[in-house]
Design an enzyme around this catalytic site. Structure first.
Site, PDB file in Angstrom:
ATOM      1  N   HIS A   1      19.701  46.823   8.881  1.00 27.16           N
ATOM      2  CA  HIS A   1      18.883  47.471   9.903  1.00 27.16           C
ATOM      3  C   HIS A   1      19.418  48.879  10.195  1.00 27.16           C
ATOM      4  O   HIS A   1      18.636  49.838  10.319  1.00 27.16           O
ATOM      5  CB  HIS A   1      18.884  46.611  11.166  1.00 27.16           C
TER       6      HIS A   1
ATOM      7  N   GLN B   1      21.065  50.781   8.157  1.00 32.17           N
ATOM      8  CA  GLN B   1      20.755  51.620   7.001  1.00 32.17           C
ATOM      9  C   GLN B   1      19.295  52.070   7.029  1.00 32.17           C
ATOM     10  O   GLN B   1      18.989  53.205   6.651  1.00 32.17           O
ATOM     11  CB  GLN B   1      21.074  50.874   5.691  1.00 32.17           C
ATOM     12  N   ASP B   2      18.417  51.198   7.480  1.00 29.57           N
ATOM     13  CA  ASP B   2      17.008  51.579   7.641  1.00 29.57           C
ATOM     14  C   ASP B   2      16.884  52.747   8.616  1.00 29.57           C
ATOM     15  O   ASP B   2      16.153  53.707   8.365  1.00 29.57           O
ATOM     16  CB  ASP B   2      16.166  50.409   8.156  1.00 29.57           C
ATOM     17  N   HIS B   3      17.605  52.658   9.719  1.00 25.55           N
ATOM     18  CA  HIS B   3      17.543  53.716  10.730  1.00 25.55           C
ATOM     19  C   HIS B   3      18.031  55.053  10.178  1.00 25.55           C
ATOM     20  O   HIS B   3      17.377  56.088  10.370  1.00 25.55           O
ATOM     21  CB  HIS B   3      18.376  53.338  11.965  1.00 25.55           C
TER      22      HIS B   3
END
Length: 102
Positions: free
Chosen positions: A76, A78-80
């Site tokens: 999560h 890394q997504d941000h």
């Protein structure tokens, strides 16, 4: 060293705040306030750098053989950071287009 969860939360917080500031800068530029837009983009850059440094800490640790367990929270995070990194050049380009229009 901080736990993987602590680092993930640092990344989420810094990258999320950075992205929010970039979109706020976009609003200011749409209204012709390019000075405030630039100020916000600089602050967003600083936050994105903080997130990137936290990410780099993890990469260095892994390269040194200190592997961490799989973490949905880190995915999560890394997504941000990737969303913020992708948005940055696009938002800068849109701000430049607003400047041309103005």
């Amino acid at each position: 060293m901080e736990s993987i969860e602590q680092i993930a939360f640092r990344i989420i917080s810094a990258a999320g705040d950075s992205l929010s500031m970039m979109f706020e800068a976009l609003k200011f530029s749409r209204n012709g306030d390019f000075e405030e837009a630039e100020n916000l983009m600089q602050k967003a850059d600083e936050l994105l750098l903080q997130a990137h440094k936290a990410q780099t800490e993890l990469i260095v640790e892994e390269c040194q053989g200190n592997k961490s367990e799989y973490s949905v929270l880190m995915v999560h995070a890394q997504d941000h950071i990737m969303n913020a990194m992708l948005a940055k050049p696009l938002i800068k380009e849109i701000i430049n287009l607003y400047k041309i229009i103005a």
